[in-house]
Design an enzyme around this catalytic site. Sequence first.
Site, PDB file in Angstrom:
ATOM      1  N   TRP A 146       0.767  -1.289   0.080  1.00  0.00           N
ATOM      2  CA  TRP A 146      -0.057  -0.053   0.055  1.00  0.00           C
ATOM      3  C   TRP A 146       0.916   1.237   0.098  1.00  0.00           C
ATOM      4  CZ3 TRP A 146      -5.429   1.594   0.814  1.00  0.00           C
ATOM      5  CH2 TRP A 146      -5.568   2.916   1.039  1.00  0.00           C
ATOM      6  N   ASN A 148       0.275   5.782   0.233  1.00  0.00           N
ATOM      7  CA  ASN A 148      -0.852   6.679   0.367  1.00  0.00           C
ATOM      8  C   ASN A 148      -0.016   8.147   0.318  1.00  0.00           C
ATOM      9  OD1 ASN A 148      -0.357   5.704   3.354  1.00  0.00           O
ATOM     10  ND2 ASN A 148      -1.011   7.655   3.865  1.00  0.00           N
ATOM     11  N   ASP A 149      -0.152   9.018   1.305  1.00  0.00           N
ATOM     12  CA  ASP A 149       0.638  10.334   1.325  1.00  0.00           C
ATOM     13  C   ASP A 149       1.717  10.673   0.647  1.00  0.00           C
ATOM     14  OD1 ASP A 149      -1.765  10.656   3.028  1.00  0.00           O
ATOM     15  OD2 ASP A 149      -0.618  11.577   4.528  1.00  0.00           O
ATOM     16  N   GLN A 165       3.970   7.680   1.821  1.00  0.00           N
ATOM     17  CA  GLN A 165       3.748   6.772   3.104  1.00  0.00           C
ATOM     18  C   GLN A 165       3.898   5.453   2.345  1.00  0.00           C
ATOM     19  OE1 GLN A 165       2.814   7.756   6.933  1.00  0.00           O
ATOM     20  NE2 GLN A 165       4.433   8.302   6.142  1.00  0.00           N
ATOM     21  N   TRP A 173      -3.856   0.105   4.375  1.00  0.00           N
ATOM     22  CA  TRP A 173      -3.457   0.771   5.448  1.00  0.00           C
ATOM     23  C   TRP A 173      -3.185   0.482   6.615  1.00  0.00           C
ATOM     24  CZ3 TRP A 173      -5.613   6.865   4.896  1.00  0.00           C
ATOM     25  CH2 TRP A 173      -4.940   7.397   5.835  1.00  0.00           C
ATOM     26  N   SER A 208       3.692  11.196   7.965  1.00  0.00           N
ATOM     27  CA  SER A 208       3.852  12.198   6.871  1.00  0.00           C
ATOM     28  C   SER A 208       4.783  13.390   7.421  1.00  0.00           C
ATOM     29  CB  SER A 208       2.733  12.684   6.598  1.00  0.00           C
ATOM     30  OG  SER A 208       1.893  11.603   5.729  1.00  0.00           O
ATOM     31  N   ASP A 276       2.182  15.964  10.494  1.00  0.00           N
ATOM     32  CA  ASP A 276       2.497  16.476   9.198  1.00  0.00           C
ATOM     33  C   ASP A 276       3.174  17.332   9.058  1.00  0.00           C
ATOM     34  OD1 ASP A 276       0.759  14.194   8.902  1.00  0.00           O
ATOM     35  OD2 ASP A 276      -0.734  15.031   8.195  1.00  0.00           O
ATOM     36  N   GLU A 320      -5.140  18.353   7.897  1.00  0.00           N
ATOM     37  CA  GLU A 320      -3.724  17.892   7.792  1.00  0.00           C
ATOM     38  C   GLU A 320      -3.008  18.112   6.597  1.00  0.00           C
ATOM     39  OE1 GLU A 320      -4.722  13.690   8.767  1.00  0.00           O
ATOM     40  OE2 GLU A 320      -5.835  13.469   6.731  1.00  0.00           O
TER      41      GLU A 320
END
Length: 561
Positions: A146, A148-149, A165, A173, A208, A276, A320
């Site tokens: 996986w 993400n960010d 990420q 996640w 992040s 973040d 965020e």
Amino acid sequence: MDSFAVSVAGGGKKRMSYSKVLWAPVFVLCAAGALLAQSRTMVITKQYLNVPVDSKAKMQIYEIDVKGQQRREFPVQLAAGAADLWIYVDVSEFKGSTIELKAATEGAVGQAALDRIYQADRIAGWETLYKEKNRPQFHFSAKRGWLNDVNGPIFFGGQYHLFYQAFPFGYKWDTDFMYWGHAVSKDLMHWRELPAALINDRLGSPWSGSSLVDHANSAGFGKDALVLVYTAYDRHTKKQVQCLAYSTDGGKTFTHYAGNPVLDSNEAVGSKDTRDPHVFWYAPGKRWVMVLFERDGLSIYNSADLKTWVKKSHLKGMAECPDLFELPVDGDKAHMKWVLHGGSSKYLIGSFDGETFTPESGELRYAEGKTARGADVLYAAQSFAEMPDGRRVQMAWGRVELEGMPFNQLILVPTEFKLKTTAEGVRMRATPVAELARLRGKASAWRGLSAEDANGKLAAAGRGPLDVKLQVTVAEGDELKLQVAGQEIAAIKASELEHGRGDVEVLLDRGVAEVFVEGGARYIVRELSQADDAHGLELSVGQKGSVVDRLEVFAMKSMWK
């Protein structure tokens, strides 16, 4: 060379060879006789451990010990039966050492499953890597697991660095074990995935953040050190604190700062939601600025050395994953404005003095598009630091479920931000970077087409991957509708185009479409069906006076080498 049999995805057995692999099973029983832990000892001679995963199994924690000391821990849904995914663990740092691989949580599967893990210098399934059925061909995705960010994209050492990420251990996640994935590119198009830049340490999972180059050695890590600023999340206490890691070898390896965390504001703000950090050098004030999500909005902190931070202001309402940067309006460097945006495509235009951001607009959006689950497809965008040509280029997470693949989610194409004066005021526009042309094949082009004729050309082009450019005339009161796989991805009214004429670009890849109307006046991102029988791009209009003045279709080359 010894050999043993392991099950492989898709069924059956395959003989695998390895050198000097030693194992010794260890069983621990509780009073009820339940198996609690197993272990296996091996001499590491290869780069990877290939691990069979059953995505329906319970996630368990495993650890790697060297000389009785825990050096690594990671979660695995270890397959006791057939594996539907093979993941890999990079163990190159342990080459030549004897490790003990063992279950660290109760309820782990049996010893036979642990014994199926094998060493190799290639990951399982390398033969089809980047050629998988639903692998996007010009949108970045991870080898396995996986993502993400987007985190801290930066131009450094003559190449672009993309951090993100990553959960390399499964399809979904997992907040407890997010890593910083790392990829590099010379041209923003062809990316090469490197080993993870950050993994869990004593403070937890690296969430992040951002990156920077410390040109003046203000932190003492070395002149021109590459510094990562990130949130560490402790899965036991749920605390979120801000930390530093640095590289002095060109971004190949990163060292966690021994004095972490550099900022723990949980008690001060009365919340564990402090994450973040976006950090950059503010030249007029000769200081570092951190924009940090705290509880209900974004806070501004200042520092001289990246290690001691002082809070200066707080702006409620933004989400965020913040970004803050300055752009010229209509290309006029004498007329600059600051842009602040959070995790979604929402943004504010205003002024900034190094301590306080003052909004001069209401909340705006530069992109649109929801997933089938109701979330924004575009999320957690970050812009590149240290760009050599002064452009403001960003990349964002595309929340796209990639079905039946050993990886999940993708990164949207890099887009360039500009501020433009419109009838509604100053607005931000996002358009594909010029480097996208590197992936275009030869164009097929036609002029003066009806919608029916255009659809015939598009049907011949297939499902893609494609870059389709349209110049259209839409009759008054009419609208142009775009569909992929029977799903409407955009409806563009004549009133949105100047005198009913305008440009539309559609980027069509596996699982995702990105649509740019009139130079980014609208930026639409859609998650697409990946069904085998799905149709490609189609268009429709309601009136005969609406025509396609020009149609260009580019077959897109693969970004993967």
